[in-house]
Design a protein around this motif. Structure first.
Motif, PDB file in Angstrom:
ATOM      1  N   GLN A 147      51.936  12.377 -22.280  1.00 48.21           N
ATOM      2  CA  GLN A 147      52.472  13.517 -23.183  1.00 48.21           C
ATOM      3  C   GLN A 147      52.336  14.463 -22.973  1.00 48.21           C
ATOM      4  O   GLN A 147      53.249  15.313 -23.399  1.00 48.21           O
ATOM      5  CB  GLN A 147      51.504  12.935 -24.632  1.00 48.21           C
ATOM      6  CG  GLN A 147      51.468  11.538 -25.081  1.00 48.21           C
ATOM      7  CD  GLN A 147      50.378  11.275 -26.244  1.00 48.21           C
ATOM      8  OE1 GLN A 147      49.556  11.888 -26.278  1.00 48.21           O
ATOM      9  NE2 GLN A 147      50.902  10.238 -27.147  1.00 48.21           N
ATOM     10  N   LYS A 152      54.054  11.701 -27.808  1.00 44.71           N
ATOM     11  CA  LYS A 152      55.152  10.283 -28.086  1.00 44.71           C
ATOM     12  C   LYS A 152      54.060   9.439 -28.458  1.00 44.71           C
ATOM     13  O   LYS A 152      53.075   9.077 -28.058  1.00 44.71           O
ATOM     14  CB  LYS A 152      55.760  10.034 -26.836  1.00 44.71           C
ATOM     15  CG  LYS A 152      56.689   8.837 -26.963  1.00 44.71           C
ATOM     16  CD  LYS A 152      57.386   8.490 -25.595  1.00 44.71           C
ATOM     17  CE  LYS A 152      58.320   7.356 -25.893  1.00 44.71           C
ATOM     18  NZ  LYS A 152      58.982   6.907 -24.577  1.00 44.71           N
ATOM     19  N   PRO A 153      54.360   8.767 -29.762  1.00 39.73           N
ATOM     20  CA  PRO A 153      53.549   7.731 -30.244  1.00 39.73           C
ATOM     21  C   PRO A 153      53.173   6.493 -29.127  1.00 39.73           C
ATOM     22  O   PRO A 153      52.133   6.094 -29.248  1.00 39.73           O
ATOM     23  CB  PRO A 153      54.245   7.092 -31.564  1.00 39.73           C
ATOM     24  CG  PRO A 153      55.123   8.032 -31.986  1.00 39.73           C
ATOM     25  CD  PRO A 153      55.668   8.857 -30.682  1.00 39.73           C
ATOM     26  N   HIS A 154      54.128   5.695 -28.747  1.00 36.27           N
ATOM     27  CA  HIS A 154      53.963   4.825 -27.871  1.00 36.27           C
ATOM     28  C   HIS A 154      54.603   5.140 -26.564  1.00 36.27           C
ATOM     29  O   HIS A 154      55.865   5.391 -26.205  1.00 36.27           O
ATOM     30  CB  HIS A 154      54.777   3.610 -28.621  1.00 36.27           C
ATOM     31  CG  HIS A 154      54.378   3.261 -29.873  1.00 36.27           C
ATOM     32  ND1 HIS A 154      52.815   2.717 -29.919  1.00 36.27           N
ATOM     33  CD2 HIS A 154      54.902   3.313 -30.938  1.00 36.27           C
ATOM     34  CE1 HIS A 154      52.691   2.480 -31.430  1.00 36.27           C
ATOM     35  NE2 HIS A 154      53.917   2.927 -31.831  1.00 36.27           N
ATOM     36  N   LYS A 165      45.956   1.272 -35.243  1.00 32.96           N
ATOM     37  CA  LYS A 165      46.940   2.092 -35.741  1.00 32.96           C
ATOM     38  C   LYS A 165      46.350   2.993 -36.620  1.00 32.96           C
ATOM     39  O   LYS A 165      46.814   4.006 -37.015  1.00 32.96           O
ATOM     40  CB  LYS A 165      47.912   0.662 -36.732  1.00 32.96           C
ATOM     41  CG  LYS A 165      48.642  -0.022 -35.951  1.00 32.96           C
ATOM     42  CD  LYS A 165      49.269  -1.051 -36.799  1.00 32.96           C
ATOM     43  CE  LYS A 165      50.067  -2.024 -35.977  1.00 32.96           C
ATOM     44  NZ  LYS A 165      50.730  -2.939 -36.643  1.00 32.96           N
TER      45      LYS A 165
END
Length: 335
Positions: A252, A259-261, A312
């Motif tokens: 990142q 970026k989440p994933h 999550k």
């Protein structure tokens, strides 16, 4: 006819009363236009009119109506009492509070909040937003500002001061230069690195530079405090056995945004900060860590864990083998 005039008069009085009540409510009620309450810094220039100031306050989300602001100035006799200078006003302040603050004169200091995990770029953005100068000037000075010898690492980095600006709330004098601001924040980090902490770092056979670099990785990986020491322990274990850290936070940092994933392609990005491709610590810190992450490195428990993944909600799950790790990943994300 007289009865009609009477009812018209009553109606006019009723409308006036409603307008007065609405005006008083808007005058006293905290502003609800903005989302979360936060301070907004702006400048009132010499000879700026009340109407111009009202428009500026409205654009910044501090007041809900410039027309109501102008009317309030006239009714309170404050139209010519607003003073030029710097101001810092909460976005949820009432109209009465705003007008009162604008009559007190310019700020001598501006409150700046630097959260844990901010990068040098984010700090520059925050300073500019708070009215403490253009971010370009701050970043330019940050490239060459190195007040302490321990900021030097083995590899080239863009900002030696990255990681060494302590996250905190600062009262910064108006007109401070980038060097003065950097000196204040770096000085606070140096102060937090007490003789006791430095002795603990040395006992772990680490340099201060390595310690801050590792703490920055922990800071960016952890969302919950209870995860920090175990994340630090996993990283220390991997360093011990020569296993790549494989920190998503380092990817990142390369990308320049959270970026989440992270994709497989992302883990192949050509950069010395890519901890998937390179063994050991990255060339330098990837953020400015807070005390909790530094303490997590110092107090990391002994562990056999080598893998972790966040669910999550941001809680981390730790495993010893890659097979166990992939089972947990599948149970969370179905992959």
């Amino acid at each position: 006819m007289d009865r009609r005039v009477k009812w018209i008069g009553i109606g006019v009085i009723g409308v006036v009363l409603i307008l007065c009540i609405a005006m008083i409510t808007m005058y006293l009620k905290p502003n609800s236009v903005a989302g979360t309450p936060q301070d907004v810094v702006f400048t009132v220039d010499k000879d700026q009119t009340g109407a111009e100031i009202g428009d500026m306050l409205y654009e910044k989300g501090i007041i809900s109506s410039p027309t109501t602001f102008r009317l309030a100035l006239r009714l309170t006799g404050s139209m010519d009492k607003l003073q030029q200078g710097y101001y810092q006003i909460p976005q949820n302040a009432s109209l009465r509070q705003v007008i009162a603050l604008l009559q007190k004169g310019k700020l001598q200091e501006i409150k700046v909040i630097i959260p844990e995990g901010y990068t040098i770029q984010q700090i520059a953005d925050e300073l500019e937003k708070d009215g403490l100068g253009p971010k370009e000037a701050f970043l330019e000075k940050a490239k060459t500002y190195v007040p302490y010898q321990y900021m030097y690492g083995p590899a080239k980095v863009d900002y030696r001061v990255e990681g060494f600006l302590f996250p905190s709330t600062y009262e910064i004098p108006v007109g401070s230069t980038p060097e003065e601001i950097l000196k204040r924040m770096a000085g606070e980090m140096n102060k937090q690195l007490t003789p006791e902490i430095r002795a603990q770092i040395e006992a772990k056979h680490m340099t201060i530079f390595e310690f801050i670099t590792l703490a920055s990785l922990v800071e960016k990986e952890a969302l919950f405090d209870e995860d920090r020491p175990i994340i630090a322990a996993v990283f220390l274990k991997r360093l011990q056995i020569g296993m790549p850290l494989q920190s998503c936070a380092s990817i990142q940092y390369i990308l320049g945004y959270p970026k989440p994933h992270i994709s497989i392609e992302d883990t192949k990005l050509p950069s010395p900060y890519n901890t998937y491709m390179h063994v050991g610590l990255p060339p330098g810190p990837i953020a400015n860590p807070g005390m909790k992450s530094m303490e997590a490195v110092l107090n990391a428990p002994s562990t056999d864990y080598l893998f972790f993944v966040a669910d999550k909600e941001g809680h981390h799950h730790f495993t010893k083998t890659y097979e166990e790790h992939m089972k947990v990943v599948e149970s969370i994300y179905g992959e």
